[in-house]
Design a protein around this motif. Structure first.
Motif, mmCIF file in Angstrom:
data_model
loop_
_atom_site.group_PDB
_atom_site.id
_atom_site.type_symbol
_atom_site.label_atom_id
_atom_site.label_comp_id
_atom_site.label_asym_id
_atom_site.label_seq_id
_atom_site.Cartn_x
_atom_site.Cartn_y
_atom_site.Cartn_z
ATOM 1 N N GLU A 1 -15.998 0.187 7.652
ATOM 2 C CA GLU A 1 -16.124 -1.339 7.641
ATOM 3 C C GLU A 1 -15.082 -2.104 6.648
ATOM 4 O O GLU A 1 -15.280 -3.191 5.841
ATOM 5 C CB GLU A 1 -17.297 -1.949 7.534
ATOM 6 N N LEU A 2 -14.039 -1.400 5.838
ATOM 7 C CA LEU A 2 -13.055 -1.670 5.112
ATOM 8 C C LEU A 2 -11.523 -1.698 5.418
ATOM 9 O O LEU A 2 -11.471 -0.416 6.151
ATOM 10 C CB LEU A 2 -13.339 -1.162 3.617
ATOM 11 N N VAL A 3 -10.905 -2.322 5.036
ATOM 12 C CA VAL A 3 -9.441 -1.918 5.409
ATOM 13 C C VAL A 3 -8.538 -2.115 3.862
ATOM 14 O O VAL A 3 -8.940 -2.541 3.043
ATOM 15 C CB VAL A 3 -8.775 -3.240 6.083
ATOM 16 N N ASP A 4 -7.775 -0.811 3.872
ATOM 17 C CA ASP A 4 -7.207 -0.575 2.517
ATOM 18 C C ASP A 4 -5.754 -1.093 2.887
ATOM 19 O O ASP A 4 -5.168 -0.584 3.564
ATOM 20 C CB ASP A 4 -6.973 0.844 2.346
ATOM 21 N N LEU A 5 -5.334 -2.164 2.110
ATOM 22 C CA LEU A 5 -4.110 -2.927 2.343
ATOM 23 C C LEU A 5 -3.058 -2.238 1.295
ATOM 24 O O LEU A 5 -1.902 -2.927 1.398
ATOM 25 C CB LEU A 5 -4.363 -4.369 1.655
ATOM 26 N N GLU A 6 -3.414 -1.510 0.615
ATOM 27 C CA GLU A 6 -2.493 -1.006 -0.466
ATOM 28 C C GLU A 6 -1.069 -0.672 0.167
ATOM 29 O O GLU A 6 0.211 -0.884 -0.047
ATOM 30 C CB GLU A 6 -2.743 0.205 -1.418
ATOM 31 N N GLN A 7 -0.887 0.360 1.295
ATOM 32 C CA GLN A 7 0.149 1.071 1.830
ATOM 33 C C GLN A 7 0.905 0.001 2.543
ATOM 34 O O GLN A 7 2.097 -0.242 2.596
ATOM 35 C CB GLN A 7 -0.302 2.165 2.595
ATOM 36 N N THR A 8 0.270 -1.232 2.960
ATOM 37 C CA THR A 8 0.701 -2.208 4.068
ATOM 38 C C THR A 8 1.557 -3.197 2.870
ATOM 39 O O THR A 8 2.855 -3.503 3.233
ATOM 40 C CB THR A 8 -0.452 -2.936 4.577
ATOM 41 N N VAL A 9 0.797 -3.324 1.801
ATOM 42 C CA VAL A 9 1.689 -4.515 0.843
ATOM 43 C C VAL A 9 2.727 -3.569 0.239
ATOM 44 O O VAL A 9 3.651 -4.124 0.302
ATOM 45 C CB VAL A 9 0.490 -4.904 -0.202
ATOM 46 N N ARG A 10 2.708 -2.371 -0.118
ATOM 47 C CA ARG A 10 3.830 -1.813 -0.584
ATOM 48 C C ARG A 10 4.733 -1.630 0.222
ATOM 49 O O ARG A 10 6.008 -2.017 -0.060
ATOM 50 C CB ARG A 10 3.283 -0.248 -1.050
ATOM 51 N N ASP A 11 4.705 -1.293 1.668
ATOM 52 C CA ASP A 11 5.641 -1.222 2.578
ATOM 53 C C ASP A 11 6.338 -2.432 2.605
ATOM 54 O O ASP A 11 7.453 -2.606 2.693
ATOM 55 C CB ASP A 11 5.314 -0.621 3.858
ATOM 56 N N ALA A 12 5.675 -3.461 2.754
ATOM 57 C CA ALA A 12 6.236 -5.009 2.885
ATOM 58 C C ALA A 12 7.226 -5.428 1.775
ATOM 59 O O ALA A 12 8.301 -5.789 1.896
ATOM 60 C CB ALA A 12 5.215 -5.831 3.530
ATOM 61 N N VAL A 13 6.650 -5.073 0.660
ATOM 62 C CA VAL A 13 7.352 -5.592 -0.664
ATOM 63 C C VAL A 13 8.625 -4.746 -0.853
ATOM 64 O O VAL A 13 9.722 -5.207 -0.897
ATOM 65 C CB VAL A 13 6.593 -5.435 -2.042
ATOM 66 N N VAL A 14 8.374 -3.434 -0.799
ATOM 67 C CA VAL A 14 9.684 -2.470 -0.940
ATOM 68 C C VAL A 14 10.652 -2.648 0.115
ATOM 69 O O VAL A 14 11.900 -2.649 -0.328
ATOM 70 C CB VAL A 14 9.349 -1.018 -1.068
ATOM 71 N N LEU A 15 10.480 -2.808 1.362
ATOM 72 C CA LEU A 15 11.407 -2.989 2.304
ATOM 73 C C LEU A 15 12.050 -4.438 2.227
ATOM 74 O O LEU A 15 13.166 -4.717 2.791
ATOM 75 C CB LEU A 15 10.750 -3.002 3.655
ATOM 76 N N ALA A 16 11.505 -5.534 1.467
ATOM 77 C CA ALA A 16 11.854 -6.702 1.439
ATOM 78 C C ALA A 16 13.038 -6.694 0.300
ATOM 79 O O ALA A 16 13.723 -7.734 -0.046
ATOM 80 C CB ALA A 16 10.932 -7.865 1.230
ATOM 81 N N LEU A 17 13.040 -5.680 -0.636
ATOM 82 C CA LEU A 17 13.951 -5.590 -1.805
ATOM 83 C C LEU A 17 15.287 -5.442 -1.602
ATOM 84 O O LEU A 17 15.593 -4.659 -0.545
ATOM 85 C CB LEU A 17 13.376 -4.538 -2.770
ATOM 86 N N PRO A 18 16.263 -6.119 -2.410
ATOM 87 C CA PRO A 18 17.671 -5.747 -2.171
ATOM 88 C C PRO A 18 17.906 -4.389 -2.690
ATOM 89 O O PRO A 18 17.400 -3.962 -3.714
ATOM 90 C CB PRO A 18 18.232 -7.106 -2.925
ATOM 91 N N LEU A 19 18.897 -3.806 -1.664
ATOM 92 C CA LEU A 19 19.475 -2.423 -2.471
ATOM 93 C C LEU A 19 20.249 -2.623 -3.619
ATOM 94 O O LEU A 19 20.260 -1.624 -4.177
ATOM 95 C CB LEU A 19 20.187 -1.616 -1.198
#
Length: 161
Positions: free
Chosen positions: A98-116
């Motif tokens: 009954e829990l959701v782990d958002l760590e990987q979702t947040v990590r993926d979203a932030v890192v993909l939004a960074l400029p190369l």
């Protein structure tokens, strides 16, 4: 539906959020504004992530500071749902105990939004390849004469005449 606003510290060390040139600073505050909705197949999480960034300009190596604002939207599948049964374990995150782990979702979203290649400003000219100084700090007529060594003897002969 439930709304959550949380402020968490960014991970440190090798688990940090970012790239070599730009990242969320260690222990910097990350702000999460999320909505969690119960849907037929699981829990749908949507919202925004806001975090500070620091790094260096890809052209002149000056310090760069910025912020990243990114939208999240992810379905966490219930155990024994059709989505759970028809997808691989790594395709869709799951609701566990009954829990959701958002760590990987947040990590993926932030890192993909960074400029190369982050820039200190859009018109950054970078560094002079001859002396390594910033083009912005050099005189307009700055330059380095490079002579191909194969032509050096000819130059000496012509300058003697």
């Amino acid at each position: 539906m439930r709304a959550y606003s949380r402020r968490i510290a960014a991970p440190t060390g090798p688990a940090r959020l970012g790239l070599e040139t730009i990242a969320v600073p260690d222990s910097a505050p990350i702000e999460l504004d999320l909505r969690m909705e119960s849907v037929t197949e699981g829990v749908y999480v949507s919202g925004t992530v806001h975090a500070p960034l620091s790094g260096e300009c890809a052209r002149c190596l000056d310090a760069v500071t910025d912020v990243v604002d990114v939208e999240l939207s992810e379905l966490f599948a219930y155990p024994d749902s059709v989505t759970d049964e028809t997808t691989d374990a790594d395709e869709v995150p799951r609701v566990v105990d009954e829990l959701v782990d958002l760590e990987q979702t947040v990590r993926d979203a932030v890192v993909l939004a960074l400029p190369l290649a982050p820039l200190c400003r859009d018109d950054c000219a970078g560094l002079c390849p001859g002396c390594g100084e910033k083009w912005a700090d050099l005189a307009p007529d700055h330059g380095h004469e490079t002579l191909d060594p194969r032509w050096a003897a000819l130059k000496e002969r012509l300058s003697a005449d």
